[in-house]
Design an enzyme around this catalytic site. Structure first.
Site, mmCIF file in Angstrom:
data_model
loop_
_atom_site.group_PDB
_atom_site.id
_atom_site.type_symbol
_atom_site.label_atom_id
_atom_site.label_comp_id
_atom_site.label_asym_id
_atom_site.label_seq_id
_atom_site.Cartn_x
_atom_site.Cartn_y
_atom_site.Cartn_z
ATOM 1 N N GLU A 85 0.865 -1.185 0.000
ATOM 2 C CA GLU A 85 0.000 0.000 0.000
ATOM 3 C C GLU A 85 0.895 1.226 0.000
ATOM 4 O OE1 GLU A 85 -3.008 0.165 3.095
ATOM 5 O OE2 GLU A 85 -2.716 2.331 3.319
ATOM 6 N N GLU B 13 -2.097 11.481 3.766
ATOM 7 C CA GLU B 13 -3.187 11.379 4.730
ATOM 8 C C GLU B 13 -3.073 12.574 5.665
ATOM 9 O OE1 GLU B 13 -4.144 6.996 5.990
ATOM 10 O OE2 GLU B 13 -1.965 7.181 5.785
#
Length: 267
Positions: A143, A148
């Protein structure tokens, strides 16, 4: 005095322009533009490239919806919203969130991907721009978290996950995460360069860290040399970001463009 007023007016216009969109950036040295999405559609995003993210059971997708109020196209931007659920009586979720991905439609490999976005803040807001492999399971397939942001933070988190970092818990050999300073009230450009032996991360063209392939006896250290699809989502709440403050909602994530570059041929 008149000259000063004119200068002030021009400065205000430039400031408004900067706040309303990304500055036009040059093609990075050594790269050539292979594909771009400018979100200039008036009614809907390009369904040949993007799909709405379906709801799941994880923190990042447990409020995802196809409800129109969580999506819009506005002045050349894709707008994804997190809202309190006051109207969808058949949906028991307290919040509804919008997200899109290119899964099964467009994948990226061995190149540089850039995303220009404005991250509006709220308590419990968790906007994310990230990548997952087209043909491998999580976490063994890896990933790539390009961005974020949590709540009202003035930084963005950039991370890689894999069997090596997640299952085996080896997060510091080599370092698998870093942060970059963002402009909370403006658009920012988040990028990752994918190559066969490393991932390099950037925020507003400032290099934050590089995750390299290393020699190790442990399995699954670098599964990133394969096609990945892109996810962009405006999620709310969860064990990492914390509780949502309903009075802060709705909250928006505004995406100006996505660009994918490939290395220029040396031949």
């Amino acid at each position: 005095m008149k000259q000063f007023k004119n200068l002030l007016f021009i400065s205000l216009i430039l400031l408004c322009w900067l706040l309303a969109s990304c500055k036009t950036s040059k093609t990075p040295s050594g790269w050539t533009l292979a594909w771009e999405e400018n979100f200039n559609q008036k009614k809907d995003f390009d369904l040949k490239v993007w799909s709405k993210i379906p709801r799941g059971k994880s923190d990042w997708n447990n409020y995802m919806t196809d409800f129109d109020s969580c999506y819009s196209m506005r002045k050349g931007k894709l707008v994804l919203r997190g809202i309190a659920n006051h109207t969808q009586r058949n949906d028991t979720a307290p919040y509804l969130t919008g997200g899109v991905y290119t899964k099964g439609k467009k994948a990226f490999d061995s190149g540089r991907i850039e995303i220009c976005a404005k991250l509006n803040a709220a308590k419990g807001a968790w906007p994310a721009i990230w990548m997952l492999p087209e043909k491998a399971a999580w976490p063994s397939g890896g990933e790539i978290d390009i961005m974020e942001r949590l709540n009202y933070d003035s930084i963005a988190y950039q991370t890689v996950h894999s069997h090596y970092t997640y299952t085996l818990g080896i997060k510091d050999n080599p370092p698998s995460h870093s942060t970059g300073v963002i402009h909370p009230e403006r658009y920012n450009v988040f990028a990752v360069e994918m190559s066969p032996d490393s991932l390099s991360f950037y925020v507003n063209d400032v290099h934050t860290f590089t995750y390299p392939r290393i020699q190790t006896k442990e399995e699954g250290q670098f599964p990133f040399n394969q096609p990945f699809y892109l996810l962009i989502d405006m999620q709310l709440g969860g064990s990492w970001v914390g509780a949502v403050e309903p009075e802060d909602l709705p909250v928006e994530m505004e995406v100006d463009w996505v660009r994918f570059y490939q290395r220029k041929s040396t031949k």
